[in-house]
Design an enzyme around this catalytic site. Structure first.
Site, PDB file in Angstrom:
ATOM      1  N   ARG A 193       0.849  -1.192   0.000  1.00 21.17           N
ATOM      2  CA  ARG A 193       0.000   0.000   0.000  1.00 21.17           C
ATOM      3  C   ARG A 193       0.880   1.235   0.000  1.00 21.17           C
ATOM      4  NH1 ARG A 193      -0.406  -1.363   5.785  1.00 21.17           N
ATOM      5  NH2 ARG A 193       0.083   0.460   7.057  1.00 21.17           N
ATOM      6  N   ASN A 194       2.184   1.062  -0.279  1.00 22.73           N
ATOM      7  CA  ASN A 194       3.141   2.158  -0.198  1.00 22.73           C
ATOM      8  C   ASN A 194       3.969   2.283  -1.468  1.00 22.73           C
ATOM      9  OD1 ASN A 194       2.825   3.286   2.493  1.00 22.73           O
ATOM     10  ND2 ASN A 194       3.522   1.292   3.236  1.00 22.73           N
TER      11      ASN A 194
END
Length: 383
Positions: A193-194
């Site tokens: 998610r980064n």
């Protein structure tokens, strides 16, 4: 070849042309439920096999089994509830045993074959899924804001969502075809998610040493305040893959879902989902799917001991850092030097690297990735 889908077969509840027309013809006579974007994504994931063997939203019995045993009623591992919440008014318009038309932004997108409409205790769900009912936890906060009634039953997909990332989307069936075409028999999945830093790259390439291909599968959907925006994550990965990866050894495709921030339970769920895409291995790092200090750093790795029947091989990695004396990436298993020689991947250091691209922090992220992020006026979720 890839992994066998969870439960033995890949679910496909996408209606064909004739079936679509029949469903649309019946639409005017059915009760209608307007979905949020996140709920609509869940319908699509269910229908295209991302959540195999689930064919719809959990009924009450199935939910209790998942909460209490982390398994479906038949015993198959499953750790995150896939549920459809509605308010009391919407629930009153639906009748068990009848079909419900599911719409998104006013457009018919699916059918729910309603089996069960039931209430639930939100704090209990939170404690069992997240290990806490603290309203500061982002997953707890989301559950507490949900409607008071859950609808359970199988779904059919009439029409998939229009999304800004459609060209980057693969269904599990499409991913398996692609992996086969590439000749990959073993595939390692990477959940993210980064934006990527050198620690991520080191983990991915280390895992890739032992398998045929790497499947980078970032989630796109609701995230907590301070997370990177979806389009920024994808642009950053494009820069990394273009400059530092072999083209025939890595594939990136998005997964349309929100984050739960459920730590250990979510790590198992992420592994199951990538198994359905065909992955034989799955990377689990430090504090996987965590939020703050709610889970111990390696709880998401330890939970795999409870699931010897999961059907996908987890690859566990400790935290990585840049060692000044080694002059490269390392972890506590490979580096003999002390804390004074280690440059950790802290959020503040990464932001310094992105904003300034000078000093030691610049050692933590590829310059092409930092340039890509820096070119965006506001790369973070603010809502």
């Amino acid at each position: 070849m890839g992994a066998i889908p969870h439960g033995g077969r890949l679910i496909d509840r996408v209606l064909s042309g004739d079936q679509q027309q029949e469903a649309l013809h019946r639409a005017s006579s059915l009760p209608c439920l307007e979905l949020s974007e996140e709920q609509a994504c869940q319908v699509e994931n269910l229908a295209t096999g991302v959540y195999s063997p689930l064919e719809g939203f959990l009924t009450q019995d199935a939910l209790m089994s998942v909460l209490e045993r982390m398994r479906l009623p038949g015993g198959l591992p499953w750790t995150i509830p896939i549920i459809l919440d509605v308010d009391r008014r919407a629930a009153a318009a639906c009748e068990e045993g009848r079909d419900v038309l599911l719409t998104y932004q006013g457009r018919a997108m699916g059918l729910l074959h309603l089996k069960d409409a039931y209430g639930y205790d939100k704090p209990t769900v939170c404690r069992q899924v997240f290990g806490t009912d603290d309203g500061a936890h982002p997953g707890v906060r989301r559950v507490l804001a949900m409607g008071d009634t859950l609808l359970g039953g199988d779904v059919d997909l009439i029409e998939p969502l229009d999304t800004p990332f459609a060209s980057r989307h693969l269904t599990p069936r499409e991913a398996r075809v692609l992996f086969t075409a590439k000749g990959w028999r073993t595939i390692v999945g990477f959940q993210t998610r980064n934006v990527p830093h050198l620690g991520h790259e080191y983990v991915q390439k280390t895992a890739l040493t032992f398998v045929d291909g790497l499947f980078i599968n970032p989630v796109v959907g609701p995230k907590k305040r301070g997370d990177f925006r979806d389009e920024v994550i994808l642009a950053a990965y494009d820069a990394l893959l273009r400059n530092y990866y072999l083209k025939d050894r890595a594939v990136l495709a998005v997964l349309k879902t929100g984050m739960y921030y459920a730590g250990p339970r979510e790590a198992i769920f992420h592994a199951i989902v990538r198994k359905n895409f065909g992955c034989t291995h799955f990377i689990v790092g430090r504090d996987h799917a965590g939020a703050g200090h709610y889970y111990s750093p390696y709880a998401a790795q330890e939970i795999f001991d409870e699931f010897p029947d999961l059907g996908i091989t987890p690859l566990f990695f400790t935290a990585f850092f840049y060692c000044r004396r080694c002059q490269g990436m390392a972890n506590e298993k490979t580096c003999p030097h002390g804390e004074q020689d280690r440059l950790a991947f802290s959020g503040s250091k990464l932001r310094d690297a992105i904003v300034q691209q000078t000093g030691e922090s610049a050692l933590l992220i590829r310059p092409e990735v930092a340039d890509t992020i820096r070119a965006v006026d506001n790369p973070f979720v603010t809502g």
